[in-house]
Design an enzyme around this catalytic site. Sequence first.
Site, PDB file in Angstrom:
ATOM      1  N   HIS A 262       0.819  -1.217   0.000  1.00  0.00           N
ATOM      2  CA  HIS A 262       0.000   0.000   0.000  1.00  0.00           C
ATOM      3  C   HIS A 262       0.859   1.275   0.000  1.00  0.00           C
ATOM      4  O   HIS A 262       1.779   1.414   0.804  1.00  0.00           O
ATOM      5  CB  HIS A 262      -0.927   0.004   1.215  1.00  0.00           C
ATOM      6  CG  HIS A 262      -2.009   1.019   1.112  1.00  0.00           C
ATOM      7  ND1 HIS A 262      -3.111   0.852   0.293  1.00  0.00           N
ATOM      8  CD2 HIS A 262      -2.141   2.240   1.673  1.00  0.00           C
ATOM      9  CE1 HIS A 262      -3.879   1.911   0.380  1.00  0.00           C
ATOM     10  NE2 HIS A 262      -3.316   2.771   1.202  1.00  0.00           N
ATOM     11  N   HIS A 299      -5.746   4.320  10.101  1.00  0.00           N
ATOM     12  CA  HIS A 299      -4.730   5.356  10.283  1.00  0.00           C
ATOM     13  C   HIS A 299      -5.229   6.528  11.102  1.00  0.00           C
ATOM     14  O   HIS A 299      -6.390   6.910  11.034  1.00  0.00           O
ATOM     15  CB  HIS A 299      -4.139   5.830   8.955  1.00  0.00           C
ATOM     16  CG  HIS A 299      -5.141   6.185   7.894  1.00  0.00           C
ATOM     17  ND1 HIS A 299      -5.931   5.256   7.259  1.00  0.00           N
ATOM     18  CD2 HIS A 299      -5.442   7.383   7.334  1.00  0.00           C
ATOM     19  CE1 HIS A 299      -6.683   5.857   6.355  1.00  0.00           C
ATOM     20  NE2 HIS A 299      -6.410   7.145   6.390  1.00  0.00           N
ATOM     21  N   GLU A 306      -8.720  15.242   7.601  1.00  0.00           N
ATOM     22  CA  GLU A 306      -8.747  14.652   6.253  1.00  0.00           C
ATOM     23  C   GLU A 306     -10.162  14.709   5.692  1.00  0.00           C
ATOM     24  O   GLU A 306     -11.085  14.126   6.251  1.00  0.00           O
ATOM     25  CB  GLU A 306      -8.263  13.205   6.331  1.00  0.00           C
ATOM     26  CG  GLU A 306      -8.302  12.483   4.995  1.00  0.00           C
ATOM     27  CD  GLU A 306      -8.035  10.995   5.158  1.00  0.00           C
ATOM     28  OE1 GLU A 306      -7.016  10.623   5.758  1.00  0.00           O
ATOM     29  OE2 GLU A 306      -8.877  10.206   4.702  1.00  0.00           O
ATOM     30  N   TYR A 315     -16.675   2.400  -3.943  1.00  0.00           N
ATOM     31  CA  TYR A 315     -15.786   2.480  -2.794  1.00  0.00           C
ATOM     32  C   TYR A 315     -15.935   1.242  -1.932  1.00  0.00           C
ATOM     33  O   TYR A 315     -16.634   1.243  -0.922  1.00  0.00           O
ATOM     34  CB  TYR A 315     -16.062   3.762  -2.004  1.00  0.00           C
ATOM     35  CG  TYR A 315     -15.889   4.960  -2.873  1.00  0.00           C
ATOM     36  CD1 TYR A 315     -14.622   5.469  -3.118  1.00  0.00           C
ATOM     37  CD2 TYR A 315     -16.968   5.527  -3.525  1.00  0.00           C
ATOM     38  CE1 TYR A 315     -14.443   6.517  -3.977  1.00  0.00           C
ATOM     39  CE2 TYR A 315     -16.798   6.581  -4.400  1.00  0.00           C
ATOM     40  CZ  TYR A 315     -15.524   7.077  -4.612  1.00  0.00           C
ATOM     41  OH  TYR A 315     -15.341   8.106  -5.464  1.00  0.00           O
ATOM     42  N   HIS A 337      -9.259   6.266  11.655  1.00  0.00           N
ATOM     43  CA  HIS A 337     -10.267   5.793  10.716  1.00  0.00           C
ATOM     44  C   HIS A 337      -9.652   4.760   9.787  1.00  0.00           C
ATOM     45  O   HIS A 337      -8.426   4.595   9.728  1.00  0.00           O
ATOM     46  CB  HIS A 337     -10.893   6.945   9.926  1.00  0.00           C
ATOM     47  CG  HIS A 337      -9.947   7.626   8.993  1.00  0.00           C
ATOM     48  ND1 HIS A 337      -9.040   8.562   9.414  1.00  0.00           N
ATOM     49  CD2 HIS A 337      -9.762   7.502   7.663  1.00  0.00           C
ATOM     50  CE1 HIS A 337      -8.346   8.990   8.394  1.00  0.00           C
ATOM     51  NE2 HIS A 337      -8.755   8.363   7.306  1.00  0.00           N
TER      52      HIS A 337
HETATM   53 FE   LIG Z   1      -7.704   8.411   5.498  1.00  0.00          FE
END
Ligand SMILES: [Fe+2]
Length: 392
Positions: A262, A299, A306, A315, A337
């Site tokens: 990632h 994270h 954000e 999604y 989140h």
């Molecule tokens: Fe994020």
Amino acid sequence: MAYYRQVGEIPRKRHTQFRTPEGGLYAEELMGVEGFSADSALLYHRHLPTAIVDAVTVDETRGALAPNLPLKPRHFKTPALTWESSDVDAVTGRRTLFGNSDVVIGFVTATAPSPLYRNAAGDELLYVQSGEGVVETIYGALAVAEGDYVVLPTSCTYRVVPSQPMNILVLEATGHIGPPKRYLSAKGQFLEHSPYCERDIRGPVEPLSVDGEDVEVLVRHRAGLTRFTYANHPFDVVGWDGCLYPWVFNIRDFEPITGRVHQPPPVHQTFEGPNFVVCSFMPRKVDYHPLAIPVPYNHANVDSDELMFYVGGNYEARKGSGIGIGSLSLHPSGCTHGPQPGAVEASLGVDYFDETAVMVDTFRPLDLGEAALAAEDPKYAWSWARRGPDLD
Ligand SMILES: [Fe+2]
């Protein structure tokens, strides 16, 4: 935007006599940032750009901002903000979603031409989610459509003329917006590791010359709003050159950077502004290590709020959260989140994500505007635990 451009007619040497066909002198104007020490442009007007005949105070339209209390992840649905009106414009129709001392973020569904306008307090970035039209500026016109980012330098007079209703996310900064410096050479050329370059940028190609007397221009400045009346139409430029001008970059020209495992959000960065960044998440091949987990890890971005604007595709990582096209999620500093329950398992072995999103990370907390409060889905914060006070 340190990328030299020349449009229309200009004299061979700067600051020399440049005469009209009738023998008069064009009026030279320097538009420059950082006190004559950074990028600038020289514009040549048919009339004096200084000639104003009136100035009146205009009432502020932004409304008050409320702190993000209680602190929690939030979800807002921009389709709820579309006004039932045929004469909403992209300047006075902006509804305030979020803001802090660095940037104010708004949303508008524009259907009518805006007044002439400029922001003297900082650069603006428009993201055209859908629709199309023309952004007319003193530098010339820019045809814009779905997926276009439009960078409007501080004090660039412009107006937006939709040919189809335009959904626009608007960032009003209190400083300058440009490509990330790490993607530029010392002299301003895009480097090889940049996800976009000069060939992806569109600027004005010819002057836009309009006649008119006693023309109003709405100006946002540090203290509020003022409406000037100019003796002549400000779109009277016969030519200009320099490295400071409005420009367009389409999100589909952003080439995603991918890896075996990632990749962190900075690989998606597209712009930087004062204490904020803007990132583009595009459809892409995802992580190809044989044991890779393609969706993000949980994270805690401890130094930033954000904001994610979901504009296309689907999604998978957010399935079950209520997120859809036109959604905005706000994950503030102080919260962790990540993917919804089951999304990690569902992503294993997947090699392509069909998603398009615009992310704004701010390094100071975002307060909530009236439009955010009007469009909030109160259940979102509890979507990971599937228990909470607003659930049925
Ligand atoms: Fe994020």
